[in-house]
Design a protein around this motif. Structure first.
Motif, PDB file in Angstrom:
ATOM      1  N   THR A 266      -7.957  -3.361  -5.039  1.00  0.00           N
ATOM      2  CA  THR A 266      -8.667  -2.375  -4.227  1.00  0.00           C
ATOM      3  C   THR A 266      -7.898  -2.061  -2.951  1.00  0.00           C
ATOM      4  O   THR A 266      -7.738  -0.889  -2.579  1.00  0.00           O
ATOM      5  CB  THR A 266     -10.080  -2.878  -3.891  1.00  0.00           C
ATOM      6  N   VAL A 267      -7.382  -3.084  -2.291  1.00  0.00           N
ATOM      7  CA  VAL A 267      -6.621  -2.860  -1.055  1.00  0.00           C
ATOM      8  C   VAL A 267      -5.319  -2.114  -1.357  1.00  0.00           C
ATOM      9  O   VAL A 267      -4.915  -1.223  -0.600  1.00  0.00           O
ATOM     10  CB  VAL A 267      -6.340  -4.195  -0.333  1.00  0.00           C
ATOM     11  N   ASP A 268      -4.669  -2.458  -2.478  1.00  0.00           N
ATOM     12  CA  ASP A 268      -3.446  -1.740  -2.858  1.00  0.00           C
ATOM     13  C   ASP A 268      -3.727  -0.254  -3.062  1.00  0.00           C
ATOM     14  O   ASP A 268      -2.944   0.607  -2.635  1.00  0.00           O
ATOM     15  CB  ASP A 268      -2.859  -2.328  -4.145  1.00  0.00           C
ATOM     16  N   GLN A 269      -4.853   0.050  -3.692  1.00  0.00           N
ATOM     17  CA  GLN A 269      -5.210   1.452  -3.911  1.00  0.00           C
ATOM     18  C   GLN A 269      -5.557   2.142  -2.590  1.00  0.00           C
ATOM     19  O   GLN A 269      -5.168   3.294  -2.355  1.00  0.00           O
ATOM     20  CB  GLN A 269      -6.380   1.553  -4.889  1.00  0.00           C
ATOM     21  N   ILE A 270      -6.260   1.435  -1.731  1.00  0.00           N
ATOM     22  CA  ILE A 270      -6.567   1.987  -0.405  1.00  0.00           C
ATOM     23  C   ILE A 270      -5.272   2.287   0.350  1.00  0.00           C
ATOM     24  O   ILE A 270      -5.146   3.327   1.000  1.00  0.00           O
ATOM     25  CB  ILE A 270      -7.455   1.023   0.401  1.00  0.00           C
ATOM     26  N   ARG A 271      -4.284   1.397   0.238  1.00  0.00           N
ATOM     27  CA  ARG A 271      -3.010   1.599   0.936  1.00  0.00           C
ATOM     28  C   ARG A 271      -2.329   2.875   0.456  1.00  0.00           C
ATOM     29  O   ARG A 271      -1.779   3.647   1.251  1.00  0.00           O
ATOM     30  CB  ARG A 271      -2.127   0.378   0.711  1.00  0.00           C
ATOM     31  N   ARG A 272      -2.364   3.132  -0.865  1.00  0.00           N
ATOM     32  CA  ARG A 272      -1.753   4.368  -1.384  1.00  0.00           C
ATOM     33  C   ARG A 272      -2.481   5.600  -0.856  1.00  0.00           C
ATOM     34  O   ARG A 272      -1.858   6.623  -0.560  1.00  0.00           O
ATOM     35  CB  ARG A 272      -1.760   4.356  -2.920  1.00  0.00           C
ATOM     36  N   CYS A 273      -3.785   5.491  -0.741  1.00  0.00           N
ATOM     37  CA  CYS A 273      -4.568   6.608  -0.216  1.00  0.00           C
ATOM     38  C   CYS A 273      -4.285   6.822   1.276  1.00  0.00           C
ATOM     39  O   CYS A 273      -4.243   7.961   1.752  1.00  0.00           O
ATOM     40  CB  CYS A 273      -6.060   6.365  -0.443  1.00  0.00           C
TER      41      CYS A 273
ATOM     42  N   GLU B  12      -1.467   6.212   2.723  1.00  0.00           N
ATOM     43  CA  GLU B  12      -0.155   6.860   2.784  1.00  0.00           C
ATOM     44  C   GLU B  12      -0.275   8.351   2.487  1.00  0.00           C
ATOM     45  O   GLU B  12       0.497   9.158   3.019  1.00  0.00           O
ATOM     46  CB  GLU B  12       0.800   6.188   1.793  1.00  0.00           C
ATOM     47  N   ALA B  13      -1.247   8.723   1.654  1.00  0.00           N
ATOM     48  CA  ALA B  13      -1.466  10.142   1.349  1.00  0.00           C
ATOM     49  C   ALA B  13      -2.222  10.852   2.457  1.00  0.00           C
ATOM     50  O   ALA B  13      -2.322  12.086   2.447  1.00  0.00           O
ATOM     51  CB  ALA B  13      -2.230  10.280   0.028  1.00  0.00           C
ATOM     52  N   GLY B  14      -2.787  10.080   3.417  1.00  0.00           N
ATOM     53  CA  GLY B  14      -3.442  10.693   4.570  1.00  0.00           C
ATOM     54  C   GLY B  14      -4.950  10.593   4.601  1.00  0.00           C
ATOM     55  O   GLY B  14      -5.591  11.281   5.402  1.00  0.00           O
ATOM     56  N   VAL B  15      -5.550   9.752   3.756  1.00  0.00           N
ATOM     57  CA  VAL B  15      -7.009   9.664   3.734  1.00  0.00           C
ATOM     58  C   VAL B  15      -7.547   9.260   5.109  1.00  0.00           C
ATOM     59  O   VAL B  15      -6.938   8.453   5.818  1.00  0.00           O
ATOM     60  CB  VAL B  15      -7.476   8.672   2.641  1.00  0.00           C
TER      61      VAL B  15
ATOM     62  N   LEU C 176       9.099  15.015  -1.010  1.00  0.00           N
ATOM     63  CA  LEU C 176       8.686  15.250   0.373  1.00  0.00           C
ATOM     64  C   LEU C 176       7.298  14.697   0.692  1.00  0.00           C
ATOM     65  O   LEU C 176       6.740  14.975   1.736  1.00  0.00           O
ATOM     66  CB  LEU C 176       8.729  16.756   0.679  1.00  0.00           C
ATOM     67  N   GLN C 177       6.758  13.880  -0.210  1.00  0.00           N
ATOM     68  CA  GLN C 177       5.434  13.314   0.028  1.00  0.00           C
ATOM     69  C   GLN C 177       5.400  12.397   1.240  1.00  0.00           C
ATOM     70  O   GLN C 177       4.349  12.204   1.850  1.00  0.00           O
ATOM     71  CB  GLN C 177       4.947  12.548  -1.207  1.00  0.00           C
ATOM     72  N   HIS C 178       6.542  11.844   1.615  1.00  0.00           N
ATOM     73  CA  HIS C 178       6.578  10.913   2.745  1.00  0.00           C
ATOM     74  C   HIS C 178       6.566  11.633   4.089  1.00  0.00           C
ATOM     75  O   HIS C 178       6.409  10.990   5.131  1.00  0.00           O
ATOM     76  CB  HIS C 178       7.817  10.029   2.656  1.00  0.00           C
ATOM     77  N   ILE C 179       6.691  12.939   4.085  1.00  0.00           N
ATOM     78  CA  ILE C 179       6.704  13.700   5.333  1.00  0.00           C
ATOM     79  C   ILE C 179       5.266  14.028   5.742  1.00  0.00           C
ATOM     80  O   ILE C 179       4.545  14.708   5.016  1.00  0.00           O
ATOM     81  CB  ILE C 179       7.503  15.010   5.188  1.00  0.00           C
ATOM     82  N   ASN C 180       4.853  13.526   6.894  1.00  0.00           N
ATOM     83  CA  ASN C 180       3.514  13.811   7.415  1.00  0.00           C
ATOM     84  C   ASN C 180       3.524  14.945   8.436  1.00  0.00           C
ATOM     85  O   ASN C 180       2.492  15.558   8.693  1.00  0.00           O
ATOM     86  CB  ASN C 180       2.925  12.563   8.071  1.00  0.00           C
ATOM     87  N   THR C 181       4.665  15.206   9.027  1.00  0.00           N
ATOM     88  CA  THR C 181       4.786  16.219  10.070  1.00  0.00           C
ATOM     89  C   THR C 181       4.502  17.603   9.499  1.00  0.00           C
ATOM     90  O   THR C 181       5.103  17.995   8.498  1.00  0.00           O
ATOM     91  CB  THR C 181       6.211  16.201  10.658  1.00  0.00           C
ATOM     92  N   PRO C 182       3.612  18.366  10.114  1.00  0.00           N
ATOM     93  CA  PRO C 182       3.315  19.706   9.603  1.00  0.00           C
ATOM     94  C   PRO C 182       4.511  20.645   9.741  1.00  0.00           C
ATOM     95  O   PRO C 182       5.106  20.754  10.822  1.00  0.00           O
ATOM     96  CB  PRO C 182       2.156  20.181  10.491  1.00  0.00           C
ATOM     97  N   MET C 183       4.875  21.276   8.648  1.00  0.00           N
ATOM     98  CA  MET C 183       5.903  22.311   8.676  1.00  0.00           C
ATOM     99  C   MET C 183       5.802  23.131   7.399  1.00  0.00           C
ATOM    100  O   MET C 183       5.078  22.762   6.474  1.00  0.00           O
ATOM    101  CB  MET C 183       7.302  21.712   8.822  1.00  0.00           C
ATOM    102  N   SER C 184       6.511  24.249   7.359  1.00  0.00           N
ATOM    103  CA  SER C 184       6.446  25.133   6.201  1.00  0.00           C
ATOM    104  C   SER C 184       7.823  25.311   5.585  1.00  0.00           C
ATOM    105  O   SER C 184       8.841  25.340   6.278  1.00  0.00           O
ATOM    106  CB  SER C 184       5.873  26.500   6.608  1.00  0.00           C
ATOM    107  N   LEU C 185       7.849  25.406   4.266  1.00  0.00           N
ATOM    108  CA  LEU C 185       9.076  25.553   3.497  1.00  0.00           C
ATOM    109  C   LEU C 185       8.858  26.622   2.439  1.00  0.00           C
ATOM    110  O   LEU C 185       7.909  26.534   1.650  1.00  0.00           O
ATOM    111  CB  LEU C 185       9.439  24.220   2.836  1.00  0.00           C
TER     112      LEU C 185
END
Length: 389
Positions: free
Chosen positions: A51-58, A60-63, A298-307
């Motif tokens: 459960t904690v491993d799954q929470i960690r992935r979430c 990282e996705a920004g939950v 580019l999933q590791h990029i949290n900074t807002p920008m446009s491409l």
């Protein structure tokens, strides 16, 4: 700063519904707080590591907020470890047994998802409210078209907006009777029309934050489309303070889709917003595979920008003028790269993907450093930060 300036375009404005604010752990919900993104774990809750491993992935996705199911004593006992390990507030999902709510509140839950009318008499509601108050828990009332009370189905004949709203108001009254006001409400349905109509009616009837979602939406593609239509309609109308995209997919995918919905409406900005063409015979490179790869890398990029990623020069230059970084397909295996809307240099096929990823990482580093240093497309990402220091 993005190449375009949406704040100067009044037709983009969304007037948010005014409501009072509550706290779910350290996350503000409602009022002028950002619309938060939620999901729910699907691991056995008593398997703390999984459960904690799954929470960690979430995370990282920004939950912003995550919910776990608490159907038994083993699950609520595990909450103590889970809530300590989680970096975001944890909501305990309770259905019928009020004692699970008491245990979850004592073990660190930031919020209880419970329908007060489903747990027994007023004495049990009072116990849950007291536990919530003692532990600083919020409560989320979750009305669902698929589990409406029998007397409402008999009254209305079928699930309808009036039935869902009446159910929500009945549950709210049970909390208010015990002077509890730290609650948010959802009136979910798998039918888009029913959900939108129900939320629209409820928004006019209450002043609390609303948790918005289309329940049991379906798989990753179908469910994302369905959620975007229903939730997009509501969010565009200013309705919704926290959201969950309910998919038959991994929880981190729900988070990513949630952000894409918010980004498309300009409500939240997180990570890279990719503008890309559907591809055609004019394309100078494989647009479909290029975008798929860039989304992954580019999933590791949290900074807002446009491409922008456009296969040819028909719409490419125009789109590139509106984005931070642009790529337009050219001839003979060479493609044009735009920086801040301006033509800058070319890149060859074989170097294209690595080069665009590098540019995005460099831009993110410059932005995170407060743009104290000019963006140098030839510098390594870390050099941007070092130059700023």
């Amino acid at each position: 700063m993005s190449a375009g300036n949406p704040s100067l375009r009044p037709w983009r404005d969304i007037e948010r519904r005014q409501c009072r604010q509550i706290m779910v752990g350290d996350v503000a919900v409602g009022g002028d707080a950002p619309v938060s993104v939620q999901t729910m774990t699907n691991t056995p809750t008593d398997d703390v590591k999984a459960t904690v491993d799954q929470i960690r992935r979430c995370e990282e996705a920004g939950v912003d907020i995550i919910r776990v199911s608490c159907p038994d004593v083993e699950s609520t006992a595990a909450m103590k470890q889970i809530t300590r390990a989680a970096r975001v507030p944890v909501v305990a999902d309770i259905h019928f047994h009020y004692k699970r709510a008491l245990e979850a509140a004592d073990n660190g839950a930031a919020c209880l998802r419970i329908n007060p009318g489903n747990i027994g008499g007023d004495d049990r509601v009072k116990e849950v409210v007291n536990a919530a108050k003692a532990n600083g828990c919020a409560i989320r009332i979750g009305v669902n078209a698929g589990s409406l009370e029998k007397h409402l189905l008999e009254k209305y004949g079928e699930p309808c907006p009036e039935a869902l709203v009446e159910s929500a108001l009945d549950h709210i009254k049970l909390l208010q009777d015990h002077d509890f006001h730290e609650y948010k409400v959802a009136v979910k349905a798998s039918d888009v029309f029913l959900a939108v109509a129900s939320y629209s009616q409820l928004a006019d009837a209450v002043d609390c934050p609303l948790h918005v979602g289309i329940t049991e939406a379906g798989g990753l593609i179908g469910g994302s489309v369905k959620s975007a239509i229903g939730m997009g309609n509501l969010l565009w109308a200013g309705i919704g303070d926290t959201i969950r995209v309910s998919l038959s997919a991994e929880p981190e995918d729900e988070v990513r889709v949630g952000y894409e919905i918010l980004k498309s409406l300009g409500i939240r900005t997180r990570g890279v917003k990719i503008i890309s063409c559907p591809s055609c015979a004019r394309q100078g490179f494989d647009v479909i595979r290029t975008v798929q790869t860039l989304e992954e890398r580019l999933q590791h990029i949290n900074t807002p920008m446009s491409l922008s990623v456009l296969g040819c020069v028909v719409n490419g230059p125009g789109e590139a003028r509106e984005t931070d970084i642009g790529l337009t397909g050219g001839g003979k295996g060479k493609h044009m790269v735009y920086l801040s809307g301006i033509t800058d240099h070319t890149v060859e096929d074989g170097d294209m993907l690595d080069h665009i990823v590098k540019l995005v990482e460099q831009k993110a580093a410059a932005i995170e450093a407060g743009e104290a240093v000019a963006f140098d497309p030839h510098a390594e990402p870390q050099k941007q930060v070092e130059a700023a220091e």
